[in-house]
Design a protein around this motif. Sequence first.
Motif, PDB file in Angstrom:
ATOM      1  N   ILE A  11       0.828  -1.203   0.000  1.00 45.09           N
ATOM      2  CA  ILE A  11       0.000   0.000   0.000  1.00 45.09           C
ATOM      3  C   ILE A  11       0.865   1.257   0.000  1.00 45.09           C
ATOM      4  N   SER A  12       2.100   1.166   0.466  1.00 45.98           N
ATOM      5  CA  SER A  12       3.002   2.334   0.491  1.00 45.98           C
ATOM      6  C   SER A  12       3.287   2.857  -0.911  1.00 45.98           C
ATOM      7  N   GLN A  13       3.059   2.020  -1.917  1.00 45.03           N
ATOM      8  CA  GLN A  13       3.286   2.449  -3.309  1.00 45.03           C
ATOM      9  C   GLN A  13       2.174   3.386  -3.794  1.00 45.03           C
ATOM     10  N   TYR A  14       1.126   3.518  -2.999  1.00 45.20           N
ATOM     11  CA  TYR A  14      -0.026   4.338  -3.403  1.00 45.20           C
ATOM     12  C   TYR A  14      -0.214   5.486  -2.417  1.00 45.20           C
ATOM     13  N   ASN A  15       0.895   6.132  -2.131  1.00 38.88           N
ATOM     14  CA  ASN A  15       0.916   7.251  -1.210  1.00 38.88           C
ATOM     15  C   ASN A  15       1.327   8.522  -1.953  1.00 38.88           C
ATOM     16  N   TYR A  16       0.881   9.652  -1.485  1.00 38.12           N
ATOM     17  CA  TYR A  16       1.330  10.945  -1.989  1.00 38.12           C
ATOM     18  C   TYR A  16       1.078  11.971  -0.904  1.00 38.12           C
ATOM     19  N   ALA A 377      -5.764   0.934 -10.732  1.00 40.88           N
ATOM     20  CA  ALA A 377      -6.125  -0.222 -11.546  1.00 40.88           C
ATOM     21  C   ALA A 377      -6.641   0.210 -12.911  1.00 40.88           C
ATOM     22  N   PHE A 378      -7.319   1.369 -12.949  1.00 37.26           N
ATOM     23  CA  PHE A 378      -7.953   1.833 -14.185  1.00 37.26           C
ATOM     24  C   PHE A 378      -6.962   2.516 -15.126  1.00 37.26           C
ATOM     25  N   VAL A 379      -6.081   3.351 -14.597  1.00 36.96           N
ATOM     26  CA  VAL A 379      -5.176   4.130 -15.460  1.00 36.96           C
ATOM     27  C   VAL A 379      -3.718   3.696 -15.339  1.00 36.96           C
ATOM     28  N   GLY A 380      -3.434   2.714 -14.494  1.00 39.89           N
ATOM     29  CA  GLY A 380      -2.056   2.250 -14.329  1.00 39.89           C
ATOM     30  C   GLY A 380      -1.206   3.243 -13.551  1.00 39.89           C
ATOM     31  N   ASP A 381       0.086   3.205 -13.803  1.00 36.05           N
ATOM     32  CA  ASP A 381       1.007   4.085 -13.076  1.00 36.05           C
ATOM     33  C   ASP A 381       0.802   5.562 -13.406  1.00 36.05           C
ATOM     34  N   ASP A 382       0.002   5.853 -14.419  1.00 38.53           N
ATOM     35  CA  ASP A 382      -0.265   7.257 -14.757  1.00 38.53           C
ATOM     36  C   ASP A 382      -1.015   7.989 -13.642  1.00 38.53           C
ATOM     37  N   TRP A 383      -1.496   7.241 -12.637  1.00 35.76           N
ATOM     38  CA  TRP A 383      -2.169   7.945 -11.537  1.00 35.76           C
ATOM     39  C   TRP A 383      -1.213   8.948 -10.889  1.00 35.76           C
ATOM     40  N   HIS A 384       0.094   8.629 -10.881  1.00 32.83           N
ATOM     41  CA  HIS A 384       1.080   9.560 -10.326  1.00 32.83           C
ATOM     42  C   HIS A 384       1.064  10.879 -11.101  1.00 32.83           C
ATOM     43  N   LYS A 385       1.082  10.777 -12.438  1.00 36.02           N
ATOM     44  CA  LYS A 385       1.086  11.986 -13.279  1.00 36.02           C
ATOM     45  C   LYS A 385      -0.201  12.792 -13.092  1.00 36.02           C
TER      46      LYS A 385
END
Length: 408
Positions: A11-16, A377-385
């Motif tokens: 879950i730490s990979q989905y932090n900001y 899950a929907f947009v992939g790693d682009d959630w970061h951008k």
Amino acid sequence: MEIEKTRQLQISQYNYHLPDDRIAKYPLQQRDASKLLLYSGLQISTFRFSELPELLPEGSLLLFNNTRVIHARLLFQKETGAQIEVFCLSPHYPTDYVVNFQQRRQCSWNCMIGNAKRWKGEPLQMQIPVNKGIVGLKVEKAGVTDSNDTVVQFSWDNEEFTFSELLEIAGKLPIPPYLNRPSEAKDDETYQTVYSRFEGSVAAPTAGLHFTEGMMEQLRQKGIRTAEVTLHVGAGTFKPVKSETIADHEMHTEFISVPKETIEQLLHHSGKVVAVGTTSMRTVESLYYIGKKLGVNPGVSGHELDVKQWEPYDGTPDIAPRQALHNILRYLEETGQQRLISSTQLMIVPGYEFHFPNAIITNFHQPQSTLLLLISAFVGDDWHKIYDYALENDYRFLSYGDSSLLWK
């Protein structure tokens, strides 16, 4: 994706970093004046939400969650002066929302209790002023659920009033805890969608808060089709993932109801499908797994149709999405039902395969939340951008914040 690989996602990979001043404490005065981030997979750009009808392809189908937030928080005063909060989560008996709300003498609910240590189990009373005098409302503890919620028995002394009416008069609207403020009179309007119809949620499907009556008419004029589902949002939507991996996080279970007409629309629709919010997304995706069960065993019914947290990742053979819808329609016709009623615990995380929506309209979600996992899950790693862009361009976050239109 294999179930064990999925369960070990960190879950730490989905932090900001979300500064408190970026959390919208109040909505804008005009619902559709909010910003709208458009993500097409190739670029990210900013619009106003009022421009949404022009950004959707003609013939698109929008899926709305028509749930309505209830006044779920009841405050009782003990003789000692201690205040006990009874937070209604879901009906215990009668279990059907509509039937429970129409009770005129007593009913029971699964509840969270605030200041629980001060309530030893003795009956608590509340005197509710009404236009014809006073209604006495009494609550008593009646047990504990498997998820450790308290079963509370409600009873009252005036059968002229339904439980729904008493909640509306005596209860308080449960706005999100991260707003760090008490609910106000105007929240009764601004924390409901303009198309809300069925009572039962303790949190709003916030992607829909941007829509106005005028925009709904614009969508109709452009040839944008609409369909409705119902998911009663539970308090678990605010529950952060506290475990290191998602394997140890238990997803909350929520009531869903989908009319036969919506299932038929999905089956025969040939254009783009856009889910308005994560709750609409989870509801329509749950249909796939219900239809899949009915394909394996047409005789299943009741709670056997409920969608469990890890079902998408169990490795069982897939079926065509349209076949899943056919299976549900056959089930409804054979049982003489006009709507599919079930519950879902569906957890959508990276690696999930989507079956129906091509796009989602959604607000910006909390770090390390199951909602952010769904977006990833929907947009992939682009959630970061997407989230970096929103932070850099002064977007407002969370329930009363700005919106996005994300294409897969």
